[in-house]
Scaffold this motif. Sequence first.
Motif, PDB file in Angstrom:
ATOM      1  N   LEU A  58       0.861  -1.186   0.000  1.00 20.78           N
ATOM      2  CA  LEU A  58       0.000   0.000   0.000  1.00 20.78           C
ATOM      3  C   LEU A  58       0.897   1.237   0.000  1.00 20.78           C
ATOM      4  CD1 LEU A  58      -3.104   0.531   2.229  1.00 20.78           C
ATOM      5  CD2 LEU A  58      -1.412   2.313   1.993  1.00 20.78           C
ATOM      6  N   GLY A  59       0.564   2.183  -0.846  1.00 23.96           N
ATOM      7  CA  GLY A  59       1.327   3.432  -0.904  1.00 23.96           C
ATOM      8  C   GLY A  59       0.455   4.541  -1.462  1.00 23.96           C
ATOM      9  N   PRO A  60       1.065   5.676  -1.753  1.00 25.97           N
ATOM     10  CA  PRO A  60       0.286   6.782  -2.307  1.00 25.97           C
ATOM     11  C   PRO A  60      -0.211   6.447  -3.713  1.00 25.97           C
ATOM     12  CG  PRO A  60       2.625   7.302  -2.337  1.00 25.97           C
ATOM     13  CD  PRO A  60       2.488   6.009  -1.606  1.00 25.97           C
ATOM     14  N   ALA A  61      -1.403   6.881  -4.020  1.00 26.31           N
ATOM     15  CA  ALA A  61      -1.939   6.679  -5.374  1.00 26.31           C
ATOM     16  C   ALA A  61      -1.074   7.449  -6.366  1.00 26.31           C
ATOM     17  CB  ALA A  61      -3.392   7.142  -5.433  1.00 26.31           C
ATOM     18  N   HIS A  62      -1.099   6.985  -7.598  1.00 23.14           N
ATOM     19  CA  HIS A  62      -0.266   7.560  -8.650  1.00 23.14           C
ATOM     20  C   HIS A  62      -0.942   8.741  -9.349  1.00 23.14           C
ATOM     21  CE1 HIS A  62       2.654   4.412  -8.355  1.00 23.14           C
ATOM     22  NE2 HIS A  62       1.799   3.468  -8.684  1.00 23.14           N
ATOM     23  N   ILE A  63      -0.132   9.434 -10.143  1.00 26.99           N
ATOM     24  CA  ILE A  63      -0.614  10.446 -11.085  1.00 26.99           C
ATOM     25  C   ILE A  63      -0.503   9.812 -12.464  1.00 26.99           C
ATOM     26  CG2 ILE A  63      -0.168  12.700 -12.124  1.00 26.99           C
ATOM     27  CD1 ILE A  63       1.129  13.469  -9.382  1.00 26.99           C
ATOM     28  N   HIS A  64      -1.616   9.753 -13.179  1.00 21.39           N
ATOM     29  CA  HIS A  64      -1.613   9.181 -14.533  1.00 21.39           C
ATOM     30  C   HIS A  64      -1.042  10.225 -15.482  1.00 21.39           C
ATOM     31  CE1 HIS A  64      -2.882   6.241 -17.504  1.00 21.39           C
ATOM     32  NE2 HIS A  64      -3.295   7.258 -18.244  1.00 21.39           N
ATOM     33  N   ASP A 126      -5.363   9.515  -0.581  1.00 24.17           N
ATOM     34  CA  ASP A 126      -5.269   8.949  -1.922  1.00 24.17           C
ATOM     35  C   ASP A 126      -4.281   7.791  -1.845  1.00 24.17           C
ATOM     36  OD1 ASP A 126      -7.016  10.807  -3.041  1.00 24.17           O
ATOM     37  OD2 ASP A 126      -5.394  12.209  -3.521  1.00 24.17           O
ATOM     38  N   LEU A 127      -4.796   6.573  -1.897  1.00 21.56           N
ATOM     39  CA  LEU A 127      -3.992   5.378  -1.664  1.00 21.56           C
ATOM     40  C   LEU A 127      -4.170   4.381  -2.788  1.00 21.56           C
ATOM     41  CD1 LEU A 127      -5.243   4.782   1.998  1.00 21.56           C
ATOM     42  CD2 LEU A 127      -3.293   6.177   1.298  1.00 21.56           C
ATOM     43  N   ALA A 128      -3.169   3.533  -2.958  1.00 22.71           N
ATOM     44  CA  ALA A 128      -3.274   2.438  -3.922  1.00 22.71           C
ATOM     45  C   ALA A 128      -2.521   1.233  -3.369  1.00 22.71           C
ATOM     46  CB  ALA A 128      -2.714   2.840  -5.277  1.00 22.71           C
ATOM     47  N   VAL A 129      -3.044   0.056  -3.670  1.00 25.62           N
ATOM     48  CA  VAL A 129      -2.418  -1.201  -3.272  1.00 25.62           C
ATOM     49  C   VAL A 129      -2.075  -1.963  -4.542  1.00 25.62           C
ATOM     50  CG1 VAL A 129      -2.657  -3.344  -1.970  1.00 25.62           C
ATOM     51  CG2 VAL A 129      -3.855  -1.282  -1.186  1.00 25.62           C
ATOM     52  N   PHE A 130      -0.825  -2.455  -4.597  1.00 20.83           N
ATOM     53  CA  PHE A 130      -0.365  -3.196  -5.763  1.00 20.83           C
ATOM     54  C   PHE A 130       0.134  -4.575  -5.347  1.00 20.83           C
ATOM     55  CE2 PHE A 130      -0.017   1.261  -6.791  1.00 20.83           C
ATOM     56  CZ  PHE A 130      -0.626   1.313  -8.039  1.00 20.83           C
ATOM     57  N   CYS A 136      -2.836  -3.266  -9.883  1.00 21.65           N
ATOM     58  CA  CYS A 136      -3.573  -2.566  -8.835  1.00 21.65           C
ATOM     59  C   CYS A 136      -4.627  -3.492  -8.209  1.00 21.65           C
ATOM     60  CB  CYS A 136      -4.235  -1.312  -9.393  1.00 21.65           C
ATOM     61  SG  CYS A 136      -5.057  -0.334  -8.127  1.00 21.65           S
ATOM     62  N   VAL A 137      -4.588  -3.593  -6.890  1.00 23.26           N
ATOM     63  CA  VAL A 137      -5.549  -4.389  -6.127  1.00 23.26           C
ATOM     64  C   VAL A 137      -6.702  -3.506  -5.655  1.00 23.26           C
ATOM     65  CG1 VAL A 137      -5.849  -5.762  -4.017  1.00 23.26           C
ATOM     66  CG2 VAL A 137      -3.761  -6.003  -5.377  1.00 23.26           C
ATOM     67  N   ALA A 138      -6.373  -2.279  -5.232  1.00 22.88           N
ATOM     68  CA  ALA A 138      -7.390  -1.362  -4.710  1.00 22.88           C
ATOM     69  C   ALA A 138      -6.916   0.079  -4.860  1.00 22.88           C
ATOM     70  CB  ALA A 138      -7.678  -1.658  -3.245  1.00 22.88           C
ATOM     71  N   THR A 139      -7.878   0.985  -5.040  1.00 23.84           N
ATOM     72  CA  THR A 139      -7.595   2.415  -5.114  1.00 23.84           C
ATOM     73  C   THR A 139      -8.561   3.152  -4.191  1.00 23.84           C
ATOM     74  OG1 THR A 139      -6.994   2.159  -7.448  1.00 23.84           O
ATOM     75  CG2 THR A 139      -7.329   4.408  -6.654  1.00 23.84           C
ATOM     76  N   VAL A 140      -8.006   4.037  -3.382  1.00 23.03           N
ATOM     77  CA  VAL A 140      -8.791   4.905  -2.504  1.00 23.03           C
ATOM     78  C   VAL A 140      -8.554   6.332  -2.990  1.00 23.03           C
ATOM     79  CG1 VAL A 140      -9.086   5.744  -0.145  1.00 23.03           C
ATOM     80  CG2 VAL A 140      -8.597   3.316  -0.555  1.00 23.03           C
ATOM     81  N   CYS A 141      -9.626   7.025  -3.340  1.00 19.42           N
ATOM     82  CA  CYS A 141      -9.552   8.386  -3.862  1.00 19.42           C
ATOM     83  C   CYS A 141     -10.301   9.309  -2.907  1.00 19.42           C
ATOM     84  CB  CYS A 141     -10.159   8.437  -5.262  1.00 19.42           C
ATOM     85  SG  CYS A 141     -10.150  10.059  -6.025  1.00 19.42           S
ATOM     86  N   ALA A 142      -9.579  10.240  -2.300  1.00 18.29           N
ATOM     87  CA  ALA A 142     -10.180  11.174  -1.343  1.00 18.29           C
ATOM     88  C   ALA A 142     -10.976  10.428  -0.274  1.00 18.29           C
ATOM     89  CB  ALA A 142     -11.045  12.208  -2.052  1.00 18.29           C
ATOM     90  N   GLY A 143     -10.379   9.335   0.216  1.00 17.67           N
ATOM     91  CA  GLY A 143     -10.982   8.565   1.294  1.00 17.67           C
ATOM     92  C   GLY A 143     -12.012   7.540   0.885  1.00 17.67           C
ATOM     93  N   ARG A 144     -12.409   7.509  -0.388  1.00 22.19           N
ATOM     94  CA  ARG A 144     -13.428   6.552  -0.856  1.00 22.19           C
ATOM     95  C   ARG A 144     -12.752   5.407  -1.602  1.00 22.19           C
ATOM     96  NH1 ARG A 144     -16.632   7.790  -4.890  1.00 22.19           N
ATOM     97  NH2 ARG A 144     -15.216   9.362  -5.656  1.00 22.19           N
ATOM     98  N   LEU A 145     -13.170   4.192  -1.286  1.00 18.03           N
ATOM     99  CA  LEU A 145     -12.708   3.035  -2.051  1.00 18.03           C
ATOM    100  C   LEU A 145     -13.401   3.077  -3.405  1.00 18.03           C
ATOM    101  CD1 LEU A 145     -11.103   0.375  -2.126  1.00 18.03           C
ATOM    102  CD2 LEU A 145     -13.147  -0.744  -1.224  1.00 18.03           C
ATOM    103  N   VAL A 146     -12.614   3.327  -4.455  1.00 16.93           N
ATOM    104  CA  VAL A 146     -13.207   3.492  -5.792  1.00 16.93           C
ATOM    105  C   VAL A 146     -12.891   2.338  -6.732  1.00 16.93           C
ATOM    106  CG1 VAL A 146     -13.360   6.003  -5.667  1.00 16.93           C
ATOM    107  CG2 VAL A 146     -11.267   4.928  -6.543  1.00 16.93           C
ATOM    108  N   HIS A 147     -11.941   1.494  -6.331  1.00 13.70           N
ATOM    109  CA  HIS A 147     -11.615   0.307  -7.139  1.00 13.70           C
ATOM    110  C   HIS A 147     -11.152  -0.794  -6.209  1.00 13.70           C
ATOM    111  CE1 HIS A 147      -9.801  -2.521  -9.880  1.00 13.70           C
ATOM    112  NE2 HIS A 147      -8.632  -2.338  -9.290  1.00 13.70           N
ATOM    113  N   ARG A 148     -11.665  -1.971  -6.445  1.00 11.39           N
ATOM    114  CA  ARG A 148     -11.233  -3.180  -5.736  1.00 11.39           C
ATOM    115  C   ARG A 148     -11.240  -4.311  -6.759  1.00 11.39           C
ATOM    116  NH1 ARG A 148     -14.700  -4.084  -0.903  1.00 11.39           N
ATOM    117  NH2 ARG A 148     -16.295  -3.786  -2.474  1.00 11.39           N
ATOM    118  N   ARG A 149     -10.076  -4.909  -6.964  1.00  8.37           N
ATOM    119  CA  ARG A 149      -9.996  -6.032  -7.886  1.00  8.37           C
ATOM    120  C   ARG A 149     -10.649  -7.239  -7.234  1.00  8.37           C
ATOM    121  NH1 ARG A 149      -4.188  -7.696  -9.323  1.00  8.37           N
ATOM    122  NH2 ARG A 149      -4.404  -8.891  -7.432  1.00  8.37           N
ATOM    123  N   ARG A 150     -11.449  -7.917  -7.978  1.00  2.00           N
ATOM    124  CA  ARG A 150     -12.164  -9.088  -7.428  1.00  2.00           C
ATOM    125  C   ARG A 150     -11.489 -10.359  -7.823  1.00  2.00           C
ATOM    126  NH1 ARG A 150     -16.621  -7.240  -4.762  1.00  2.00           N
ATOM    127  NH2 ARG A 150     -17.305  -5.264  -5.521  1.00  2.00           N
TER     128      ARG A 150
END
Length: 150
Positions: A58-64, A126-130, A136-150
């Motif tokens: 888990l670390g900081p989310a990226h900039i695309h 703003d977090l991301a798990v790889f 990417c396993v999960a993305t948290v944007c401004a505190g909201r879980l916006v992506h979770r790999r199933r």
Amino acid sequence: MLTIHAAHEVRHVWDGDAEPIEGGAVAVQGIRVAGVGPLAELERRFPGARVRRWPGVLGPAHIHQDPLPDAPSPRERVHAVLKLGAVAVLAEHAGSPELRAAAERNDVVVLARARPTAIIQNGRADLAVFDEAGACVATVCAGRLVHRRR
């Protein structure tokens, strides 16, 4: 609701000399980081918090920094970026009003230029798990879980 995101390893930054936190976690309250440290410590500091355990780092989310992926709509193009672990895009690639509006609706930041990312106390959550393969396993944007790999 306060949520603790825990992973095998937490990194404050992706590049640099900062030591990763083994068995670390990030506590998120609203859109802000409430704490970073070992999971046991954050569970003591924030009793009753929901804990989400993620496999990977888990670390900081990226900039695309590239053009947004092709998709049928601006909303889906922004969601494709979130699935990559990014919560910000460069203005040069989000020039259309429709893309900017889709980014804004999803709390994706539009930046004039790239900048370093980091997880910091009271900073925007703003977090991301790889996983080990870099997916990417999960993305948290401004505190909201916006992506979770199933």
